[in-house]
Scaffold this motif. Structure first.
Motif, short mmCIF file in Angstrom:
data_model
loop_
_atom_site.label_atom_id
_atom_site.label_comp_id
_atom_site.label_asym_id
_atom_site.label_seq_id
_atom_site.Cartn_x
_atom_site.Cartn_y
_atom_site.Cartn_z
N ILE A 23 54.99 34.22 60.78
CA ILE A 23 54.80 35.18 61.95
C ILE A 23 53.29 35.28 62.72
N PHE A 24 52.75 35.71 61.75
CA PHE A 24 51.25 36.30 61.90
C PHE A 24 50.32 34.85 62.41
N PRO A 25 50.40 34.02 61.97
CA PRO A 25 49.52 32.62 62.62
C PRO A 25 50.22 32.19 63.88
N THR A 26 51.55 32.47 64.19
CA THR A 26 52.37 32.05 65.09
C THR A 26 51.75 32.99 66.27
N VAL A 27 51.62 34.27 66.10
CA VAL A 27 51.32 35.12 67.12
C VAL A 27 49.74 34.92 67.47
N THR A 29 48.33 31.80 67.49
CA THR A 29 48.26 30.62 68.11
C THR A 29 48.78 30.88 69.50
N HIS A 30 49.83 31.80 69.70
CA HIS A 30 50.32 32.01 70.95
C HIS A 30 49.29 32.66 71.96
N ALA A 31 48.68 33.79 71.14
CA ALA A 31 47.61 34.62 71.82
C ALA A 31 46.48 33.38 72.43
N GLU A 32 46.11 32.75 71.57
CA GLU A 32 44.96 31.59 71.97
C GLU A 32 45.33 30.74 72.92
N ARG A 33 46.59 30.38 72.98
CA ARG A 33 47.05 29.54 73.76
C ARG A 33 47.22 30.18 75.19
N ALA A 34 47.55 31.56 75.31
CA ALA A 34 47.53 32.16 76.58
C ALA A 34 46.18 32.77 77.20
N THR A 35 45.19 32.98 75.99
CA THR A 35 44.09 33.30 76.87
C THR A 35 42.83 32.81 75.96
N ARG A 36 41.64 33.31 76.08
CA ARG A 36 40.53 32.74 75.10
C ARG A 36 40.57 33.89 74.09
N LEU A 37 40.49 33.51 73.05
CA LEU A 37 40.70 34.37 71.80
C LEU A 37 39.48 34.28 71.10
N SER A 38 38.52 35.40 71.31
CA SER A 38 37.33 35.73 70.74
C SER A 38 37.32 36.18 69.24
N GLY A 39 36.30 36.19 68.69
CA GLY A 39 36.38 36.67 67.17
C GLY A 39 36.69 38.07 67.37
N ARG A 40 36.24 38.69 68.18
CA ARG A 40 36.39 40.26 68.36
C ARG A 40 37.91 40.63 68.50
N ALA A 42 40.32 38.58 67.79
CA ALA A 42 41.36 38.10 66.54
C ALA A 42 41.01 39.15 65.37
N SER A 43 39.81 39.66 65.36
CA SER A 43 39.53 41.17 64.12
C SER A 43 40.39 42.19 64.64
N LEU A 44 40.73 42.19 66.08
CA LEU A 44 41.78 43.41 66.41
C LEU A 44 43.24 42.99 66.16
N PHE A 45 43.54 42.08 65.91
CA PHE A 45 44.83 41.41 65.56
C PHE A 45 45.03 41.72 64.24
N VAL A 46 43.94 41.40 63.24
CA VAL A 46 43.92 41.51 62.04
C VAL A 46 43.98 43.12 61.44
N VAL A 47 43.27 43.87 62.23
CA VAL A 47 43.08 45.27 61.97
C VAL A 47 44.48 45.97 62.43
N SER A 48 44.96 45.68 63.61
CA SER A 48 46.20 46.11 64.15
C SER A 48 47.33 45.78 63.13
N ALA A 49 47.34 44.58 62.60
CA ALA A 49 48.49 44.39 61.62
C ALA A 49 48.21 45.14 60.35
#
Length: 107
Positions: A23-27, A29-40, A42-49
């Motif tokens: 689920i986490f990598p799929t989310v 990937t979906h976010a990266e396809r929908a928008t530009r996903l910067s390192g910042r 992506a780190s917010l995704f990790v911290v939020s999770a």
């Protein structure tokens, strides 16, 4: 139901964990396809999770002490909240990507 051997809950928990592992990598990937996903971002995704993984069991345990019926209710509430959050994020990403695409087309 007959009593299960002690290994059954551990095997079931491991199987459940493995089934949720994608689920986490799929989310991401979906976010990266929908928008530009910067390192910042992506780190917010990790911290939020990580925060969710820390707080959710604590909240469920505190509610479970009051009444065992709180567990299915909290799972249902989490599912509803996640569905709403996904819908909001997906809609925002679509709006953002449309705006970015319009901006690129104007150049």
């Amino acid at each position: 139901l007959p009593a299960a051997p002690p290994a059954v809950p551990w095997v079931a928990a491991a199987g459940f964990g493995f089934s949720l592992a994608s689920i986490f990598p799929t989310v991401l990937t979906h976010a990266e396809r929908a928008t530009r996903l910067s390192g910042r971002v992506a780190s917010l995704f990790v911290v939020s999770a990580a925060v969710g993984e820390l707080l959710m069991p604590l909240c469920v345990a505190l509610l479970f002490v009051r009444t065992p019926a709180a567990f299915p209710r909290s799972v249902l509430a989490a599912c509803v909240a996640q569905t709403v959050a996904f819908g909001v994020a997906h809609r925002a990403a679509r709006r953002l990507s449309r705006g970015v695409l319009r901006g690129m087309a104007a150049r």
